[in-house]
Design a protein around this motif. Structure first.
Motif, PDB file in Angstrom:
ATOM      1  N   ARG A 265       0.851  -1.178   0.000  1.00 34.98           N
ATOM      2  CA  ARG A 265       0.000   0.000   0.000  1.00 34.98           C
ATOM      3  C   ARG A 265       0.891   1.233   0.000  1.00 34.98           C
ATOM      4  NH1 ARG A 265      -5.528   0.139   3.544  1.00 34.98           N
ATOM      5  NH2 ARG A 265      -6.498   1.949   2.529  1.00 34.98           N
TER       6      ARG A 265
ATOM      7  N   HIS B 212      -0.528   4.418  -0.628  1.00 37.70           N
ATOM      8  CA  HIS B 212      -1.400   5.559  -0.363  1.00 37.70           C
ATOM      9  C   HIS B 212      -2.662   4.989   0.269  1.00 37.70           C
ATOM     10  CE1 HIS B 212      -4.073   9.010  -1.238  1.00 37.70           C
ATOM     11  NE2 HIS B 212      -2.959   9.724  -1.292  1.00 37.70           N
ATOM     12  N   ARG B 213      -3.423   5.807   0.970  1.00 45.74           N
ATOM     13  CA  ARG B 213      -4.650   5.289   1.584  1.00 45.74           C
ATOM     14  C   ARG B 213      -5.632   4.766   0.543  1.00 45.74           C
ATOM     15  NH1 ARG B 213      -8.834   8.954   1.275  1.00 45.74           N
ATOM     16  NH2 ARG B 213      -8.281  11.071   0.657  1.00 45.74           N
TER      17      ARG B 213
ATOM     18  N   HIS C 220       7.541   4.747   4.250  1.00 47.55           N
ATOM     19  CA  HIS C 220       8.421   3.831   4.980  1.00 47.55           C
ATOM     20  C   HIS C 220       8.083   2.373   4.658  1.00 47.55           C
ATOM     21  CE1 HIS C 220      10.303   7.060   7.205  1.00 47.55           C
ATOM     22  NE2 HIS C 220       9.127   7.521   7.585  1.00 47.55           N
ATOM     23  N   GLU C 221       6.807   2.100   4.447  1.00 47.87           N
ATOM     24  CA  GLU C 221       6.407   0.733   4.088  1.00 47.87           C
ATOM     25  C   GLU C 221       6.966   0.362   2.722  1.00 47.87           C
ATOM     26  OE1 GLU C 221       2.315  -1.937   3.693  1.00 47.87           O
ATOM     27  OE2 GLU C 221       2.276   0.028   4.652  1.00 47.87           O
TER      28      GLU C 221
ATOM     29  N   SER D 143       2.308   8.451  -0.610  1.00 45.56           N
ATOM     30  CA  SER D 143       2.124   9.454   0.440  1.00 45.56           C
ATOM     31  C   SER D 143       3.165   9.276   1.539  1.00 45.56           C
ATOM     32  CB  SER D 143       0.721   9.352   1.031  1.00 45.56           C
ATOM     33  OG  SER D 143       0.584   8.168   1.789  1.00 45.56           O
ATOM     34  N   ARG D 144       3.397  10.344   2.306  1.00 43.11           N
ATOM     35  CA  ARG D 144       4.384  10.284   3.386  1.00 43.11           C
ATOM     36  C   ARG D 144       4.013   9.230   4.426  1.00 43.11           C
ATOM     37  NH1 ARG D 144       4.763  16.544   4.938  1.00 43.11           N
ATOM     38  NH2 ARG D 144       2.606  16.433   4.216  1.00 43.11           N
ATOM     39  N   THR D 145       2.724   8.967   4.601  1.00 39.84           N
ATOM     40  CA  THR D 145       2.270   7.968   5.577  1.00 39.84           C
ATOM     41  C   THR D 145       2.768   6.579   5.231  1.00 39.84           C
ATOM     42  OG1 THR D 145       0.269   9.267   5.966  1.00 39.84           O
ATOM     43  CG2 THR D 145       0.242   6.963   6.685  1.00 39.84           C
ATOM     44  N   PHE D 146       2.882   6.290   3.922  1.00 37.52           N
ATOM     45  CA  PHE D 146       3.206   4.932   3.500  1.00 37.52           C
ATOM     46  C   PHE D 146       4.601   4.804   2.889  1.00 37.52           C
ATOM     47  CE2 PHE D 146      -1.416   5.077   3.544  1.00 37.52           C
ATOM     48  CZ  PHE D 146      -1.742   3.870   4.179  1.00 37.52           C
TER      49      PHE D 146
ATOM     50  N   GLU E 259       7.416  13.465  -0.337  1.00 38.36           N
ATOM     51  CA  GLU E 259       6.716  12.288  -0.842  1.00 38.36           C
ATOM     52  C   GLU E 259       7.567  11.580  -1.886  1.00 38.36           C
ATOM     53  OE1 GLU E 259       2.943  13.588  -2.277  1.00 38.36           O
ATOM     54  OE2 GLU E 259       2.050  13.681  -0.277  1.00 38.36           O
TER      55      GLU E 259
END
Length: 272
Positions: A225, A227-228, A266-267, A261-264, A247
């Motif tokens: 994933r 991005h959300r 690292h994954e 996205s910055r949220t993902f 990003e």
């Protein structure tokens, strides 16, 4: 059991819901090639009805009190094996329905056109199959049920063990039918309201499912994933690099560029 081109196709309707049986009967009533010989409200009644009436074709519900539709077929001798169309509201049974070589798999609720298409294929199959072929199908059913048990499938038909990657196939409901996709052919997936859009090497398909549910059906070694609302298949990722505002972006083998996205981020980096 074989039938001539002019003989009526003896048909049994099996469903634990009275209204569901009546609906199927009403749709069959207008077909001059079909003779509804009996109905059954559970699996044990279905076995007895098949033994008594020897139908050529059975419209068979999967999840019923007592024994399931698959267990009904497993209890039949080869000489009584009918052609089958599974009729059910539970799309988690799609894999098993294909594994036991059903003529078709109709998901409730269905429209007249979808039912007519299934019936047409079933009629053709009834008239083409012989006793030897029916015996082979019974053997295939037994092997399929054993395979499901060995893989950790529950009685409700939900596998608890992930199959080996080389054995994986993704069954999805799209446009009222069940389609089989090789996960390796999927490029990326995006959410779209109550649906996800699967972008594969041949076309895009809408599937009524959340992005999270779809992620649970995919191999986490290859699907990440980013991005959300986006999942990407790493096997089709050509390159990844930083973009604006911390990003990242990825480019796929078909030239498609997707935002990470910055949220993902690292994954994604953990898989590179």
């Amino acid at each position: 059991m074989t039938t001539t081109a002019t003989a009526l196709i003896r048909t049994l309707i099996v469903d634990d819901e009275v209204l569901a049986r009546q609906n199927v009967e009403a749709l069959l009533r207008s077909d001059p090639d079909i003779s509804v010989v009996a109905q059954a409200g559970n699996g044990l009644q279905a076995v007895e009805a098949i033994r008594e009436h020897r139908p050529d074709l059975v419209f068979l519900d999967v999840q019923m009190p007592g024994i399931s539709g698959f267990e009904v077929l497993a209890r039949l001798p080869a000489t009584l094996m009918p052609q089958v169309v599974f009729v059910t509201a539970h799309d988690q049974f799609a894999l098993q329905a294909f594994e036991v070589h059903a003529v078709d798999y109709v998901l409730k609720p269905f429209n007249r056109a979808r039912f007519a298409a299934a019936l047409g294929r079933a009629k053709a199959a009834v008239r083409s199959l012989d006793r030897e072929e029916l015996a082979r199908r019974l053997s295939d059913i037994m092997v399929a049920l054993q395979r499901l048990k060995a893989s950790g499938a529950t009685e409700e038909g939900i596998a608890t063990a992930r199959p080996r990657e080389e054995d994986q196939r993704l069954f999805i409901r799209c446009d009222g039918e069940i389609h089989m996709l090789a996960p390796g052919d999927i490029l990326w997936i995006e959410s779209d309201g109550d649906y996800v859009r699967l972008h594969s090497t041949d076309k895009s398909r809408f599937v009524r499912m959340s992005l999270q549910k779809m992620m649970e059906r995919l191999d986490p070694k290859h699907f990440v994933r980013i991005h959300r609302s986006t999942i990407v298949n790493l096997r089709h990722m050509k390159k990844a690099g930083p973009a604006l505002y911390g990003e990242y972006s990825v480019e796929l083998s078909n030239g498609m560029k997707l935002r990470v996205s910055r949220t993902f981020v690292h994954e994604l980096k953990a898989h590179l």
